[in-house]
Scaffold this active site. Structure first.
Site, PDB file in Angstrom:
ATOM      1  N   CYS A 201     -14.344  13.513 -11.546  1.00 48.28           N
ATOM      2  CA  CYS A 201     -15.246  12.349 -11.444  1.00 48.28           C
ATOM      3  C   CYS A 201     -16.109  12.204 -12.689  1.00 48.28           C
TER       4      CYS A 201
ATOM      5  N   CYS B  98      -5.943  -0.001   0.189  1.00 54.07           N
ATOM      6  CA  CYS B  98      -4.818   0.581  -0.557  1.00 54.07           C
ATOM      7  C   CYS B  98      -4.038  -0.413  -1.407  1.00 54.07           C
TER       8      CYS B  98
ATOM      9  N   ARG C  82       1.929  -7.223   5.042  1.00 57.47           N
ATOM     10  CA  ARG C  82       1.055  -6.312   5.758  1.00 57.47           C
ATOM     11  C   ARG C  82       0.910  -6.765   7.211  1.00 57.47           C
TER      12      ARG C  82
ATOM     13  N   ARG D 291      -9.696  16.962  -2.179  1.00 54.39           N
ATOM     14  CA  ARG D 291      -8.232  16.842  -2.200  1.00 54.39           C
ATOM     15  C   ARG D 291      -7.536  18.100  -1.662  1.00 54.39           C
TER      16      ARG D 291
ATOM     17  N   CYS E  24     -17.645  16.236  -9.394  1.00 52.94           N
ATOM     18  CA  CYS E  24     -16.608  17.178  -9.836  1.00 52.94           C
ATOM     19  C   CYS E  24     -16.167  16.886 -11.267  1.00 52.94           C
TER      20      CYS E  24
ATOM     21  N   HIS F  10      -3.988   4.786   6.349  1.00 49.85           N
ATOM     22  CA  HIS F  10      -4.939   4.994   5.241  1.00 49.85           C
ATOM     23  C   HIS F  10      -5.441   3.689   4.640  1.00 49.85           C
ATOM     24  N   GLU F  11      -5.152   2.566   5.340  1.00 56.78           N
ATOM     25  CA  GLU F  11      -5.574   1.241   4.829  1.00 56.78           C
ATOM     26  C   GLU F  11      -6.312   0.565   5.979  1.00 56.78           C
TER      27      GLU F  11
ATOM     28  N   CYS G 182     -10.407  12.309  -7.825  1.00 52.42           N
ATOM     29  CA  CYS G 182     -11.530  13.177  -7.476  1.00 52.42           C
ATOM     30  C   CYS G 182     -10.957  14.471  -6.891  1.00 52.42           C
TER      31      CYS G 182
ATOM     32  N   CYS H 203     -16.633  11.739  -5.461  1.00 55.34           N
ATOM     33  CA  CYS H 203     -17.833  12.551  -5.224  1.00 55.34           C
ATOM     34  C   CYS H 203     -18.876  12.386  -6.317  1.00 55.34           C
TER      35      CYS H 203
ATOM     36  N   CYS I 264       0.996   0.715   5.332  1.00 56.40           N
ATOM     37  CA  CYS I 264       1.451   0.670   3.944  1.00 56.40           C
ATOM     38  C   CYS I 264       2.777   1.404   3.884  1.00 56.40           C
ATOM     39  N   HIS I 265       3.559   1.118   2.884  1.00 51.85           N
ATOM     40  CA  HIS I 265       4.860   1.780   2.728  1.00 51.85           C
ATOM     41  C   HIS I 265       4.708   3.302   2.677  1.00 51.85           C
ATOM     42  N   THR I 266       3.559   3.768   2.214  1.00 45.69           N
ATOM     43  CA  THR I 266       3.357   5.224   2.101  1.00 45.69           C
ATOM     44  C   THR I 266       3.263   5.876   3.468  1.00 45.69           C
TER      45      THR I 266
HETATM   46  N1  LIG Z   1       0.378   4.827  -6.413  1.00 44.23           N
HETATM   47  C1  LIG Z   1      -0.369   4.356  -5.453  1.00 44.23           C
HETATM   48  O1  LIG Z   1      -1.609   4.509  -5.432  1.00 44.23           O
HETATM   49  C2  LIG Z   1       0.276   3.576  -4.357  1.00 44.23           C
HETATM   50  C3  LIG Z   1       1.648   3.607  -4.218  1.00 44.23           C
HETATM   51  N2  LIG Z   1       2.263   2.848  -3.250  1.00 44.23           N
HETATM   52  C4  LIG Z   1       3.724   2.849  -3.260  1.00 44.23           C
HETATM   53  O2  LIG Z   1       4.134   1.642  -3.913  1.00 44.23           O
HETATM   54  C5  LIG Z   1       5.400   1.214  -3.416  1.00 44.23           C
HETATM   55  C6  LIG Z   1       5.304  -0.239  -2.935  1.00 44.23           C
HETATM   56  O3  LIG Z   1       4.466  -0.308  -1.833  1.00 44.23           O
HETATM   57  P1  LIG Z   1       4.550  -1.631  -0.903  1.00 44.23           P
HETATM   58  O4  LIG Z   1       4.408  -2.837  -1.741  1.00 44.23           O
HETATM   59  O5  LIG Z   1       3.649  -1.431   0.290  1.00 44.23           O
HETATM   60  O6  LIG Z   1       6.083  -1.474  -0.438  1.00 44.23           O
HETATM   61  P2  LIG Z   1       7.097  -2.633   0.009  1.00 44.23           P
HETATM   62  O7  LIG Z   1       8.247  -1.964   0.671  1.00 44.23           O
HETATM   63  O8  LIG Z   1       6.358  -3.693   0.732  1.00 44.23           O
HETATM   64  O9  LIG Z   1       7.619  -3.256  -1.380  1.00 44.23           O
HETATM   65  C7  LIG Z   1       8.750  -2.760  -2.034  1.00 44.23           C
HETATM   66  C8  LIG Z   1       9.552  -3.983  -2.476  1.00 44.23           C
HETATM   67  O10 LIG Z   1      10.613  -3.577  -3.358  1.00 44.23           O
HETATM   68  C9  LIG Z   1      11.832  -4.187  -2.921  1.00 44.23           C
HETATM   69  N3  LIG Z   1      12.970  -3.368  -3.370  1.00 44.23           N
HETATM   70  C10 LIG Z   1      13.582  -2.358  -2.725  1.00 44.23           C
HETATM   71  N4  LIG Z   1      14.563  -1.853  -3.483  1.00 44.23           N
HETATM   72  C11 LIG Z   1      14.565  -2.574  -4.648  1.00 44.23           C
HETATM   73  C12 LIG Z   1      15.350  -2.538  -5.839  1.00 44.23           C
HETATM   74  N5  LIG Z   1      16.339  -1.641  -5.992  1.00 44.23           N
HETATM   75  N6  LIG Z   1      15.096  -3.414  -6.831  1.00 44.23           N
HETATM   76  C13 LIG Z   1      14.106  -4.330  -6.678  1.00 44.23           C
HETATM   77  N7  LIG Z   1      13.337  -4.425  -5.565  1.00 44.23           N
HETATM   78  C14 LIG Z   1      13.553  -3.542  -4.575  1.00 44.23           C
HETATM   79  C15 LIG Z   1      11.677  -4.222  -1.437  1.00 44.23           C
HETATM   80  O11 LIG Z   1      12.584  -5.148  -0.879  1.00 44.23           O
HETATM   81  P3  LIG Z   1      13.073  -4.867   0.622  1.00 44.23           P
HETATM   82  O12 LIG Z   1      11.869  -5.133   1.499  1.00 44.23           O
HETATM   83  O13 LIG Z   1      14.193  -5.851   0.810  1.00 44.23           O
HETATM   84  O14 LIG Z   1      13.530  -3.430   0.667  1.00 44.23           O
HETATM   85  C16 LIG Z   1      10.223  -4.676  -1.287  1.00 44.23           C
HETATM   86  O15 LIG Z   1      10.127  -6.067  -1.424  1.00 44.23           O
HETATM   87  C17 LIG Z   1       5.776   2.209  -2.328  1.00 44.23           C
HETATM   88  O16 LIG Z   1       6.571   3.224  -2.890  1.00 44.23           O
HETATM   89  C18 LIG Z   1       4.409   2.804  -1.924  1.00 44.23           C
HETATM   90  O17 LIG Z   1       4.564   4.094  -1.372  1.00 44.23           O
HETATM   91  C19 LIG Z   1       1.561   2.019  -2.405  1.00 44.23           C
HETATM   92  C20 LIG Z   1       0.177   1.963  -2.503  1.00 44.23           C
HETATM   93  C21 LIG Z   1      -0.561   2.788  -3.443  1.00 44.23           C
HETATM   94  N1  LIG Z   2       1.583  13.341  -0.618  1.00 49.83           N
HETATM   95  C1  LIG Z   2       2.360  12.474  -1.498  1.00 49.83           C
HETATM   96  C2  LIG Z   2       1.401  11.725  -2.440  1.00 49.83           C
HETATM   97  C3  LIG Z   2       2.027  10.424  -2.843  1.00 49.83           C
HETATM   98  C4  LIG Z   2       1.116   9.632  -3.749  1.00 49.83           C
HETATM   99  O1  LIG Z   2       1.351   9.561  -4.929  1.00 49.83           O
HETATM  100  N2  LIG Z   2       0.052   9.043  -3.171  1.00 49.83           N
HETATM  101  C5  LIG Z   2      -0.768   8.097  -3.914  1.00 49.83           C
HETATM  102  C6  LIG Z   2      -1.300   7.046  -2.972  1.00 49.83           C
HETATM  103  S1  LIG Z   2      -0.019   6.226  -2.186  1.00 49.83           S
HETATM  104  C7  LIG Z   2      -0.861   5.199  -1.139  1.00 49.83           C
HETATM  105  O2  LIG Z   2      -0.221   4.383  -0.497  1.00 49.83           O
HETATM  106  C8  LIG Z   2      -1.943   8.786  -4.586  1.00 49.83           C
HETATM  107  O3  LIG Z   2      -3.043   8.241  -4.634  1.00 49.83           O
HETATM  108  N3  LIG Z   2      -1.721   9.950  -5.126  1.00 49.83           N
HETATM  109  C9  LIG Z   2      -2.825  10.658  -5.784  1.00 49.83           C
HETATM  110  C10 LIG Z   2      -3.284  11.783  -4.883  1.00 49.83           C
HETATM  111  O4  LIG Z   2      -4.399  12.299  -5.085  1.00 49.83           O
HETATM  112  O5  LIG Z   2      -2.496  12.109  -3.985  1.00 49.83           O
HETATM  113  C11 LIG Z   2       3.363  13.267  -2.285  1.00 49.83           C
HETATM  114  O6  LIG Z   2       3.114  14.449  -2.505  1.00 49.83           O
HETATM  115  O7  LIG Z   2       4.380  12.649  -2.689  1.00 49.83           O
HETATM  116 ZN   LIG Z   3      -0.940   2.896   0.706  1.00 51.03          ZN
HETATM  117 ZN   LIG Z   4     -15.104  14.057  -7.528  1.00 49.37          ZN
END
Ligand SMILES: NC(=O)C1=CN([C@@H]2O[C@H](COP(=O)(O)OP(=O)(O)OC[C@H]3O[C@@H](n4cnc5c(N)ncnc54)[C@H](OP(=O)(O)O)[C@@H]3O)[C@@H](O)[C@H]2O)C=CC1
Ligand SMILES: N[C@@H](CCC(=O)N[C@@H](CSC=O)C(=O)NCC(=O)O)C(=O)O
Ligand SMILES: [Zn+2]
Ligand SMILES: [Zn+2]
Length: 389
Positions: free
Chosen positions: A115, A187, A382, A127, A112, A79-80, A123, A109, A57-59
């Site tokens: 939850c 994820c 992916r 953490r 907590c 993590h995926e 949760c 859990c 994943c991007h993260t």
């Molecule tokens: N909050 C949460 O629980 C989660 C958060 N995330 C976060 O979500 C985000 C997306 O994840 P994921 O889909 O895997 O990442 P990807 O990199 O696959 O998707 C990001 C997309 O945005 C495009 N992009 C980059 N810059 C711009 C811009 N300025 N304007 C428009 N589009 C742009 C990228 O294009 P290009 O490939 O050309 O750069 C790509 O297609 C990441 O920051 C990830 O860390 C992910 C999972 C869970």
């Molecule tokens: N350690 C990072 C945390 C970044 C973040 O926001 N993580 C997401 C999941 S991203 C998965 O691809 C999240 O679930 N956050 C909630 C949590 O409990 O961490 C940072 O500090 O930036």
């Molecule tokens: Zn992720």
């Molecule tokens: Zn909990």
């Protein structure tokens, strides 16, 4: 006592330290090293899983870059994923050896304050440990190389043949589910779907803007389509993303590079004052601002999904919120993990949500650095890593 990891999960390895292959991140910004690591037996409240498939994943890339304030090195990222329970520690009843599971970085859990609040899917139980790369029982790691500890990551560390997670981070799934596909339900896909269904609660006929058409963004598009959105506007800087996005529910595409004015103005003009909902799926603070400001006055709601590094801050005029726009965020799409992941697996098996379509590449663990390069290539959604058996 050591045992080879080549055995299928069985009682032979129970209670013993396993030596197996893992991709270790020794330094920020450097390639992972696929080496032998030792994985200690699970302690009380812990589960050791034989990971069969994991995706990137991007993260993972974000933490490897060094921008993650919780990033610790050396660590095992990932993590995926999906796998099979090899053994459980004292007091574990949530799962048992042989169960098929998806590790959940957002634990559940069910005891907590968080939850029990009924207000969040977050949760609090484990953490404090997972944010410090250790296990709650003794605040130590179960991974080591030549006796030196290797940090856990997000409480999952799935770039390893075997990993140890907290029992409250294990979602037990249908044994008939294909692990090489449902690993993606750990994820990105749930996050995009849940951001639309749970966090924003997009209603039938709504207008939606999705910034970033990667895995999370495409899942937002699919979620919006299933919610009955009237328009799903995809915003990405790569025109090549649009065709694929239409297959996920995107109805129109805007490339910010085609305009010499702020994209939020362009979107507002095209949607009679702004969209009802927007989703930022990139991780950039300028697009987070644009996603908010392209929402309709009075009710428009923007959901931040993208992850931005330490020191990054979002900005907008307070007037944007005073006039009724709502700015919120989501972790794992607001899904309670242990409860919802099995349901999402069922939705996939009933062909009600896509998963296969997000798998654009498959590689062995030995080529995981190539998988990271693919993540930045623009045409990879992916890449599923097939772990050595
Ligand atoms: N909050 C949460 O629980 C989660 C958060 N995330 C976060 O979500 C985000 C997306 O994840 P994921 O889909 O895997 O990442 P990807 O990199 O696959 O998707 C990001 C997309 O945005 C495009 N992009 C980059 N810059 C711009 C811009 N300025 N304007 C428009 N589009 C742009 C990228 O294009 P290009 O490939 O050309 O750069 C790509 O297609 C990441 O920051 C990830 O860390 C992910 C999972 C869970
Ligand atoms: N350690 C990072 C945390 C970044 C973040 O926001 N993580 C997401 C999941 S991203 C998965 O691809 C999240 O679930 N956050 C909630 C949590 O409990 O961490 C940072 O500090 O930036
Ligand atoms: Zn992720
Ligand atoms: Zn909990």
């Amino acid at each position: 006592m050591h045992a080879s990891a080549n055995m299928a999960p069985s009682t032979d390895t129970m209670g013993k330290t396993i030596t197996c292959k893992a991709a270790v991140a020794y330094e920020a910004g450097k390639p992972l090293q696929v080496i032998d690591v030792q994985v200690a037996p699970p302690q009380a409240g812990e589960v050791r899983i034989k990971i069969t498939h994991t995706a990137l994943c991007h993260t993972d890339k974000f933490t490897l870059s060094g921008e993650d304030p919780e990033g610790l090195f050396p660590c095992i990222l990932g993590h995926e994923a999906a796998g099979i329970v090899e053994s459980v520690g004292e007091g574990v009843t949530i799962v048992q050896p042989g169960d098929h599971v998806i590790p959940c970085y957002q634990a559940e859990c069910r005891e907590c304050k968080m939850c029990k609040s009924g207000k969040t899917n977050l949760c609090a139980k484990v953490r404090p440990a997972t944010g410090n790369g250790v296990m709650l029982h003794d605040m130590k790691s179960r991974f080591s190389v030549d006796g030196k500890p290797i940090y856990h990551f997000m409480g999952t560390s799935t770039f390893s043949q075997y990993t140890v997670v907290h029992d409250v981070s294990c979602a037990k799934i249908d044994k008939d589910a294909p692990l090489d596909k449902v690993c993606l339900l750990g994820c990105g896909i749930p996050t995009g779907l849940g951001a639309v269904w749970n966090t924003a609660k997009v209603e039938k006929g709504a207008t939606v803007a999705v910034f970033g058409l990667g895995t999370v963004g495409l899942a937002c598009c699919e979620g919006a389509k299933k919610a009955g959105a009237s328009r799903v506007i995809g915003i990405d800087i790569d025109i090549n993303k649009f065709k694929r996005a239409t297959e996920f529910g995107c109805t129109e595409f805007i490339n910010p590079k085609d305009f010499d004015k702020p994209i939020q103005e362009v979107i507002a003009e095209k949607t009679d004052g702004g969209v009802d909902y927007s989703f930022e799926c990139i991780g950039k603070t300028d697009t987070m601002r644009a996603a908010l400001e392209c929402c309709h006055k009075g009710w428009g709601t923007s959901v931040i999904i993208g992850v931005a590094g330490s020191g990054q801050e979002i900005r907008t005029r307070p007037f944007q919120l005073v006039t009724g726009r709502v700015w919120k965020g989501t972790a794992f799409g607001g899904f309670k993990s242990r409860t919802s992941v099995p349901d999402l697996v069922k939705l996939y098996m009933n062909k009600e949500i896509k998963v296969d379509e997000y798998v654009t590449h498959e590689l062995p663990l030995s080529e995981i650095n190539k998988a990271f390069d693919l993540l930045s290539s623009g045409n990879c959604l992916r890449c599923v890593i097939h772990m050595p058996n």
